[in-house]
Design an enzyme around this catalytic site. Sequence first.
Site, PDB file in Angstrom:
ATOM      1  N   THR A  30      34.227 -20.270 -10.246  1.00 35.27           N
ATOM      2  CA  THR A  30      34.937 -20.419  -8.970  1.00 35.27           C
ATOM      3  C   THR A  30      34.611 -19.262  -8.030  1.00 35.27           C
ATOM      4  O   THR A  30      34.774 -19.388  -6.820  1.00 35.27           O
ATOM      5  CB  THR A  30      36.468 -20.450  -9.194  1.00 35.27           C
ATOM      6  OG1 THR A  30      36.816 -19.368 -10.057  1.00 35.27           O
ATOM      7  CG2 THR A  30      36.919 -21.762  -9.803  1.00 35.27           C
ATOM      8  N   ASP A  31      34.165 -18.114  -8.579  1.00 33.72           N
ATOM      9  CA  ASP A  31      34.052 -16.923  -7.713  1.00 33.72           C
ATOM     10  C   ASP A  31      32.980 -17.067  -6.634  1.00 33.72           C
ATOM     11  O   ASP A  31      33.196 -16.662  -5.496  1.00 33.72           O
ATOM     12  CB  ASP A  31      33.918 -15.614  -8.516  1.00 33.72           C
ATOM     13  CG  ASP A  31      32.688 -15.499  -9.383  1.00 33.72           C
ATOM     14  OD1 ASP A  31      31.928 -16.486  -9.517  1.00 33.72           O
ATOM     15  OD2 ASP A  31      32.473 -14.401  -9.945  1.00 33.72           O
ATOM     16  N   ASP A 167      33.395 -10.259 -12.300  1.00 38.73           N
ATOM     17  CA  ASP A 167      33.268  -9.315 -13.419  1.00 38.73           C
ATOM     18  C   ASP A 167      33.437  -7.874 -12.948  1.00 38.73           C
ATOM     19  O   ASP A 167      34.111  -7.061 -13.592  1.00 38.73           O
ATOM     20  CB  ASP A 167      31.906  -9.482 -14.103  1.00 38.73           C
ATOM     21  CG  ASP A 167      31.661 -10.910 -14.558  1.00 38.73           C
ATOM     22  OD1 ASP A 167      32.644 -11.668 -14.659  1.00 38.73           O
ATOM     23  OD2 ASP A 167      30.498 -11.259 -14.793  1.00 38.73           O
TER      24      ASP A 167
HETATM   25  C1  GLA Z   1      29.448 -14.770 -14.826  1.00 40.83           C
HETATM   26  C2  GLA Z   1      29.314 -14.177 -13.424  1.00 40.83           C
HETATM   27  C3  GLA Z   1      30.644 -14.266 -12.680  1.00 40.83           C
HETATM   28  C4  GLA Z   1      31.217 -15.676 -12.741  1.00 40.83           C
HETATM   29  C5  GLA Z   1      31.195 -16.210 -14.161  1.00 40.83           C
HETATM   30  C6  GLA Z   1      31.615 -17.647 -14.231  1.00 40.83           C
HETATM   31  O1  GLA Z   1      30.302 -13.976 -15.589  1.00 40.83           O
HETATM   32  O2  GLA Z   1      28.900 -12.839 -13.485  1.00 40.83           O
HETATM   33  O3  GLA Z   1      30.484 -13.822 -11.364  1.00 40.83           O
HETATM   34  O4  GLA Z   1      30.536 -16.523 -11.865  1.00 40.83           O
HETATM   35  O5  GLA Z   1      29.922 -16.095 -14.754  1.00 40.83           O
HETATM   36  O6  GLA Z   1      32.946 -17.761 -13.874  1.00 40.83           O
END
Ligand code: GLA
Length: 377
Positions: A30-31, A167
């Site tokens: 979703t980010d 993250d």
């Molecule tokens: C990875 C990416 C995050 C996010 C997740 C899925 O961890 O680094 O930014 O997109 O995947 O939610």
Amino acid sequence: MTDEFERIFGAAPTGVWAAPGRVNLIGEHTDYNDGFVLPIALPHSVRVTAAPRTDGRLRLYSAQGDDRITDLPVAGLAPGAVASWAGYPAGVVWALREAGYQVGGADLYFDSDVPSGAGLSSSAALECATATAYRDLYELDLAPAELAVLSQRAENRFVGVPCGVMDQMASACCAEGAALFLDTRDLTQRQVPFRPGEQGIDLLVIDTRVKHDLGDGAYAALRAGCERAAELLGLAALRDLPVEGLSRALAALPAELGPLVRHVVTENGRVARAVELLDKGEFAALGPILTEGHASLRDDFEVSCPETDLAVATAVSAGALGARMTGGGFGGSVIALVPQQLTGTVEQAISAAFQAAGYAEPATFTATAAAGAHRVG
Ligand code: GLA
């Protein structure tokens, strides 16, 4: 670590900083759609022992590396120039300078207990540890969210991985005993209390040992698909599609984009429901939302794999309240909410199921919500 630093670099360090890995409770993929996420920081972290240098050299050493110092001129840092793990910290120094911060060199000694390739954000921890140490070494006026965004830029532009901001925000901004409810569009955040242990519930993390790699193109393709769908719908981002508009949107979109959109829209809804429950302290009720989220990632977004699917199904049938893969997918880790008296049973059931399927033995641990990046010494 101070002794090790002196042995490697031949002088005393200024201090020690730590930045954690994370698991995301709900809100996956979703980010980069301007949506919502709900991660917690793990007790596992990257620690960096550091001292500034006045000669413009950036010297990097990892206790998990090949026993060699990577020595780089700060002024010569450029995207794509540094392969290997050293690209993450070097990228942060590059991003700081790009953003106008007058930072010079440093000696950095890293030691990490965040499993790498397990979908637990060891890279974000490496970046945020570097950024936090640099903030203090060079007395920069950098708020945690800004530090996270610079770390994300390092990963996007210097290393070349098109990740979202979750993250890094988790590693920089989480608080102990809380999940970070984050709006990734404007970075508004709220700490939502998350101590399921007080109600006899464990958050079990299962590292399937299937190494995931965000740089392999699949993540970029999913991101591009979501952005294309938003464009076709005339939206700035999929976050702007309300659940009431979903069926009309699905009818209007090419068939291959529909499931991606359905995942993102329903997943944002699951974050909202999860936050409501956590606000009421109803940790057990979070379980079914996790399992529903996994089904959406498996069937609509198609980022799960046989190992994560098996771990989720086995956890749930052995008594977990709910379970899902966490992170980008294609391997990595699964989280499960488990009544404490059943944690051992669930661990054993997963281990037995993996053995029967011929998969590698998974690693499991119980996680509590830890603090974001900070100075430790
Ligand atoms: C990875 C990416 C995050 C996010 C997740 C899925 O961890 O680094 O930014 O997109 O995947 O939610």
